[in-house]
Design an enzyme around this catalytic site. Structure first.
Site, PDB file in Angstrom:
ATOM      1  N   GLY A  14     114.482  73.520  30.786  1.00 15.48           N
ATOM      2  CA  GLY A  14     115.206  72.377  31.358  1.00 15.48           C
ATOM      3  C   GLY A  14     116.360  72.843  32.226  1.00 15.48           C
ATOM      4  O   GLY A  14     116.931  73.903  31.989  1.00 15.48           O
ATOM      5  N   GLY A  79     105.603  76.866  32.204  1.00 12.80           N
ATOM      6  CA  GLY A  79     105.000  78.093  32.755  1.00 12.80           C
ATOM      7  C   GLY A  79     104.998  79.256  31.790  1.00 12.80           C
ATOM      8  O   GLY A  79     105.905  80.070  31.792  1.00 12.80           O
ATOM      9  N   GLY A 117     112.680  79.316  24.583  1.00 12.76           N
ATOM     10  CA  GLY A 117     111.288  79.485  25.022  1.00 12.76           C
ATOM     11  C   GLY A 117     111.147  80.488  26.151  1.00 12.76           C
ATOM     12  O   GLY A 117     110.295  81.385  26.121  1.00 12.76           O
ATOM     13  N   ASP A 140     122.335  72.098  25.020  1.00 13.26           N
ATOM     14  CA  ASP A 140     122.507  71.740  23.604  1.00 13.26           C
ATOM     15  C   ASP A 140     123.460  72.674  22.861  1.00 13.26           C
ATOM     16  O   ASP A 140     123.874  72.382  21.749  1.00 13.26           O
ATOM     17  CB  ASP A 140     121.148  71.747  22.879  1.00 13.26           C
ATOM     18  CG  ASP A 140     120.260  70.585  23.304  1.00 13.26           C
ATOM     19  OD1 ASP A 140     120.786  69.628  23.897  1.00 13.26           O
ATOM     20  OD2 ASP A 140     119.049  70.641  23.037  1.00 13.26           O
ATOM     21  N   ARG A 175     130.624  44.059  19.932  1.00 15.83           N
ATOM     22  CA  ARG A 175     129.250  44.487  19.669  1.00 15.83           C
ATOM     23  C   ARG A 175     129.221  45.845  18.979  1.00 15.83           C
ATOM     24  O   ARG A 175     130.187  46.604  19.001  1.00 15.83           O
ATOM     25  CB  ARG A 175     128.488  44.627  20.988  1.00 15.83           C
ATOM     26  CG  ARG A 175     128.034  43.314  21.567  1.00 15.83           C
ATOM     27  CD  ARG A 175     127.309  43.564  22.888  1.00 15.83           C
ATOM     28  NE  ARG A 175     126.802  42.304  23.420  1.00 15.83           N
ATOM     29  CZ  ARG A 175     126.734  42.018  24.723  1.00 15.83           C
ATOM     30  NH1 ARG A 175     127.136  42.911  25.613  1.00 15.83           N
ATOM     31  NH2 ARG A 175     126.258  40.867  25.137  1.00 15.83           N
ATOM     32  N   GLY A 183     120.069  66.600  22.126  1.00 15.34           N
ATOM     33  CA  GLY A 183     120.287  67.414  20.932  1.00 15.34           C
ATOM     34  C   GLY A 183     119.042  67.325  20.082  1.00 15.34           C
ATOM     35  O   GLY A 183     118.988  66.607  19.113  1.00 15.34           O
ATOM     36  N   GLN A 277     122.631  63.542  31.451  1.00  9.03           N
ATOM     37  CA  GLN A 277     123.403  64.617  30.813  1.00  9.03           C
ATOM     38  C   GLN A 277     123.104  65.988  31.411  1.00  9.03           C
ATOM     39  O   GLN A 277     123.882  66.920  31.239  1.00  9.03           O
ATOM     40  CB  GLN A 277     123.100  64.661  29.311  1.00  9.03           C
ATOM     41  CG  GLN A 277     123.511  63.410  28.581  1.00  9.03           C
ATOM     42  CD  GLN A 277     122.821  63.285  27.238  1.00  9.03           C
ATOM     43  OE1 GLN A 277     123.297  63.788  26.248  1.00  9.03           O
ATOM     44  NE2 GLN A 277     121.695  62.615  27.197  1.00  9.03           N
TER      45      GLN A 277
END
Length: 351
Positions: A14, A79, A117, A140, A175, A183, A277
């Protein structure tokens, strides 16, 4: 001094604010300090499957990219040359081809900028003979090898700003506002932005919660005259049994929001912040950390320290073995100082 003339830079996984700052710093240090040539590898290791897409990174190419979010090289989550999808249901290991293509491009060593990864793939390529150094990347902030990752500070700014804005509308309408943040495995963004944004309930993967306790917390606030509540939820939160079966159906924020509406008999609105984010210009802190990482990665190559990854420890940039860095998450300690601080100021964790 290792025998290096040309290096490659790849970004995988990401995107995160600060990636361009790493690319710029590594390119400038390689050219200005070591007189090396620099090749940009597009879309993670995919760029070595199609080597004709690679291009030279010059000082001109990296000029002006410091404040820009994202990555000029492009990135992909998919990939993996060790399990490359050729077509429907056909998966092949084309890692040898990737290593051959790197050599064809004249690349002596590669800086792999990515999360768990991407570093895993980089390490497997390193074991097959490709000279690799790593730069950790995740908004994160959940890699145990480094105290902080670039992009996290910017994401905190973005989320805190969103909570600030939600505060004013929540108070006006009395509310319950549920804010879902990133995360997947760890609750750092939810915890820190929750504290910074003055949230009242924070739900994170590391602490199991029940809807009953969340609704009780809202009721307790009502008793003291507080007619609104802000609930920050990490996307990877462990759902109680009654919500589990719907998990795939919609974002967890919506599931929890609907359950609170029923359980607390309150009007609830949900904001899923999503990819907002990941975007935007990196904060000064992230620009500086990314620049330090980029320069340190180039120095690792010059010293011949392959199979290593740069990391922040205290005030210093250090190098750690990639093999030890991958697969170790840095989770929020439920008994840690940060959670204790939150509890001390009345923040509930639904437990």
């Amino acid at each position: 001094m290792s025998n290096i003339h040309c290096i490659g830079i790849a970004t995988g996984g990401g995107d995160a604010p600060g990636l361009n700052a790493v690319i710029r710093a590594a390119t400038k240090a390689a050219i200005l300090k070591y007189k090396w040539k620099v090749i940009g590898i597009p879309d993670g290791f995919d760029g070595l499957i199609w080597p004709e897409k690679a291009f030279e990174l010059t000082l001109k190419e990296v000029s002006g990219i410091l404040p820009r979010g994202g990555t000029i090289l492009g990135t992909t989550n998919r990939g993996n040359p060790f399990q490359y999808k050729m077509e429907e249901n056909v998966v092949r290991d084309i890692s040898d081809q990737v290593i051959a293509n790197a050599a064809k491009l004249g690349i002596d060593a590669i800086i792999s900028i990515g999360g768990d990864g991407s570093q895993k793939i980089a390490y497997e390529l390193f074991q097959k003979g490709l000279k690799i150094v790593g730069v950790p990347k995740t908004i994160d902030n959940d890699l145990s090898a480094t105290e902080l990752t670039f992009g996290f500070d910017t994401a905190l700014h973005t989320v805190t700003d969103a909570i600030d804005k939600i505060h004013t509308t929540a108070a006006s309408h009395h509310r319950v506002m549920v804010v879902e943040v990133m995360g997947r495995d760890c609750g750092w963004i939810a915890l820190e932005a929750g504290i910074a944004g003055g949230a009242h309930v924070i739900l994170i993967p590391e602490i199991s919660f029940t809807l009953k306790r969340v609704c009780e917390h809202i009721a307790e606030r009502e008793k003291t005259g507080k007619r609104f509540t802000i609930v920050v939820v990490a996307e990877g939160v462990k759902l109680p049994p009654e919500l589990k079966e719907n998990r795939r159906a919609s974002p967890v924020g919506n599931l929890i929001g609907n359950a609170i509406a029923t359980g607390a008999n309150k009007e609830v609105r949900v904001s899923v912040l999503g990819h907002i984010q990941r975007g935007g210009s990196p904060s000064p802190f992230d620009r500086i950390l990314a620049t330090r990482f980029g320069v340190a990665a180039v120095d690792l190559i010059a010293d011949g320290d392959f199979g290593m990854m740069v990391a922040l420890r205290g005030e210093s940039i250090v190098s750690v073995d990639v093999a030890h860095a991958i697969g170790h998450l840095k989770s929020v300690d439920p008994q840690g100082e940060m959670v204790r601080t939150a509890r001390a100021i009345g923040i509930g964790f639904g437990d």
